[in-house]
Design a protein around this motif. Structure first.
Motif, PDB file in Angstrom:
ATOM      1  N   ALA A 100       0.824  -1.208   0.000  1.00  0.00           N
ATOM      2  CA  ALA A 100       0.000   0.000   0.000  1.00  0.00           C
ATOM      3  C   ALA A 100       0.860   1.261   0.000  1.00  0.00           C
ATOM      4  O   ALA A 100       0.478   2.282  -0.587  1.00  0.00           O
ATOM      5  CB  ALA A 100      -0.936  -0.005   1.213  1.00  0.00           C
ATOM      6  N   LEU A 101       2.030   1.213   0.636  1.00  0.00           N
ATOM      7  CA  LEU A 101       2.937   2.354   0.612  1.00  0.00           C
ATOM      8  C   LEU A 101       3.344   2.706  -0.811  1.00  0.00           C
ATOM      9  O   LEU A 101       3.615   3.866  -1.130  1.00  0.00           O
ATOM     10  CB  LEU A 101       4.192   2.057   1.446  1.00  0.00           C
ATOM     11  CG  LEU A 101       4.001   1.891   2.953  1.00  0.00           C
ATOM     12  CD1 LEU A 101       5.299   1.427   3.598  1.00  0.00           C
ATOM     13  CD2 LEU A 101       3.540   3.199   3.585  1.00  0.00           C
ATOM     14  N   ALA A 102       3.404   1.673  -1.645  1.00  0.00           N
ATOM     15  CA  ALA A 102       3.779   1.861  -3.043  1.00  0.00           C
ATOM     16  C   ALA A 102       2.572   2.103  -3.945  1.00  0.00           C
ATOM     17  O   ALA A 102       2.711   2.152  -5.169  1.00  0.00           O
ATOM     18  CB  ALA A 102       4.549   0.642  -3.538  1.00  0.00           C
ATOM     19  N   GLY A 103       1.388   2.232  -3.342  1.00  0.00           N
ATOM     20  CA  GLY A 103       0.177   2.443  -4.130  1.00  0.00           C
ATOM     21  C   GLY A 103      -0.315   1.181  -4.811  1.00  0.00           C
ATOM     22  O   GLY A 103      -1.047   1.247  -5.798  1.00  0.00           O
ATOM     23  N   ARG A 104       0.065   0.022  -4.273  1.00  0.00           N
ATOM     24  CA  ARG A 104      -0.330  -1.247  -4.872  1.00  0.00           C
ATOM     25  C   ARG A 104      -1.200  -2.030  -3.893  1.00  0.00           C
ATOM     26  O   ARG A 104      -1.214  -1.770  -2.695  1.00  0.00           O
ATOM     27  CB  ARG A 104       0.909  -2.074  -5.231  1.00  0.00           C
ATOM     28  CG  ARG A 104       1.830  -1.394  -6.225  1.00  0.00           C
ATOM     29  CD  ARG A 104       3.075  -2.218  -6.504  1.00  0.00           C
ATOM     30  NE  ARG A 104       2.741  -3.513  -7.075  1.00  0.00           N
ATOM     31  CZ  ARG A 104       3.655  -4.409  -7.445  1.00  0.00           C
ATOM     32  NH1 ARG A 104       4.948  -4.154  -7.282  1.00  0.00           N
ATOM     33  NH2 ARG A 104       3.285  -5.566  -7.970  1.00  0.00           N
ATOM     34  N   THR A 105      -1.930  -3.002  -4.417  1.00  0.00           N
ATOM     35  CA  THR A 105      -2.753  -3.862  -3.582  1.00  0.00           C
ATOM     36  C   THR A 105      -2.456  -5.322  -3.881  1.00  0.00           C
ATOM     37  O   THR A 105      -1.955  -5.672  -4.944  1.00  0.00           O
ATOM     38  CB  THR A 105      -4.263  -3.616  -3.823  1.00  0.00           C
ATOM     39  OG1 THR A 105      -4.551  -3.834  -5.212  1.00  0.00           O
ATOM     40  CG2 THR A 105      -4.663  -2.204  -3.427  1.00  0.00           C
TER      41      THR A 105
END
Length: 363
Positions: A60-65
């Protein structure tokens, strides 16, 4: 560069507190654009424990799920999916393996279950990142590697030491000859786990408990990265807990090149997580080394100290995911990481045999 602070002065945190503090330290900061450089893959997670939650938080920190999740208790998988925006919740592990949209699987279950999931996931053509200890013993790891090779997929050990940028940088400098030859690695790891519930995973032989597989894997991994080969001689002593698992251990290793490793582990006595790597030209100290992002080099010639920083502690699990994606894309240095993991597993297996620590699956 010279440093002002004493790296040994900070009070040690337990793993959960350290991870929480690390996440808080990067909250609201832009995510680095040099971590995920290979093509993105769809991740599914097996298990919904602490480390699975950290993995989802890290992505989530990387904008991923996370794409999918499966768990022995379906309701936990559903709750996990709601919390982290996971697209697919599988009714069975077989459904996960059969999903063509899943590129790679992250296995986060107890040590003794890993080989079962590894066999199935690898045979289904999924790349796998597996939590430490990757298997119970070297025979299981050899089997998993053979399945991965047969199906043309990547198998990767998730031990954080293998993935932190700090070690990549220190290894680069070591291989360039800056430090001279490694003579000795001295590595400590002490955790405190009370005796209130000896059925938990730390003390339970049925859950592959004990110090070696839980914390020894970190100690052996950080030493192995800087040694020319794996140990071929081992001398050790261990105290076994009443359940039959190793509670404390001390051991010395030596490889064919004469490089020594000196290790101490405890599951019931706190001690600094300190790795000291002693070379001809300097010694390197790394505190809290499993997810370390800084080290101190003390140079022999004049005693001056240099701080090396690389990576960020909070992104430890991002580095793991990125390394697997890089390996899938053909990154040679990342594909080699499983060789270090195999060397470490062989040493752990040998030590447990010397101590008489045998798990039910090995009987």
């Amino acid at each position: 560069m010279a440093i002002e602070r004493d790296m040994t002065s900070a009070a040690p945190k337990d793993a959960a507190a350290a991870a929480k503090a690390a996440f808080e330290a990067v909250a609201g900061k832009p995510f680095p654009n040099d971590i995920f450089t290979a093509p993105h893959l769809n991740w599914a997670i097996i298990g919904c424990g602490v480390i699975a939650n950290q993995f989802a938080q890290s992505l989530a920190l990387a904008g991923r799920t996370v794409y999918g999740v499966a768990n022995r208790t379906h309701s936990k998988a559903e709750a996990f999916a709601r919390e982290y925006g996971v697209e697919r919740v599988y009714d069975s592990f077989e459904e996960l393996y059969a999903d063509p949209n899943v590129d790679c699987v992250y296995i986060t279950t107890p040590h003794n279950t890993h080989i079962t999931y590894l066999r199935a996931a690898l045979a289904a053509g999924k790349h796998v990142l597996c939590e430490k200890a990757i298997t119970l013993n070297s025979a299981e790891l050899a089997e998993a590697r053979a399945i991965a090779d047969e199906h043309g997929v990547v198998l990767m050990d998730a031990t954080t030491v293998l993935h932190m940028p700090l070690y990549v940088e220190l290894m680069r400098r070591a291989e360039a000859g800056e430090f001279g030859r490694l003579r000795l690695a001295q590595v400590n790891f002490g955790s405190f786990h009370d005796y209130d519930d000896v059925s938990n995973r730390f003390w339970n032989r049925g859950l592959a408990g004990g110090a070696m597989l839980d914390i020894g894997v970190y100690a052996l991994s950080v030493a192995r990265l800087f040694m020319e080969s794996q140990p071929n001689e081992v001398v050790s002593l261990a105290n076994l807990f009443e359940t039959g698992v190793d509670e404390e251990g001390g051991f010395v290793t030596r490889n064919a090149q004469g490089q020594l490793g000196v290790f101490s582990l405890s599951m019931h006595a706190k001690q600094p997580k300190r790795a000291t790597l002693c070379f001809d030209e300097c010694y390197i100290e790394v505190m809290s080394y499993p997810r370390a992002d800084r080290a101190v080099i003390t140079w022999t010639a004049d005693g001056h100290r240099e701080e090396v920083k690389a990576g960020v502690e909070a992104y430890a699990l991002c580095y793991e995911a990125a390394d697997l994606e890089s390996a899938v894309a053909g990154g040679a240095s990342k594909l080699k990481l499983i060789d270090y993991a195999s060397d470490v597993m062989e040493t752990m297996t040998r030590l447990r045999a010397d101590w008489g620590v045998v798990y039910p699956e090995e009987e």
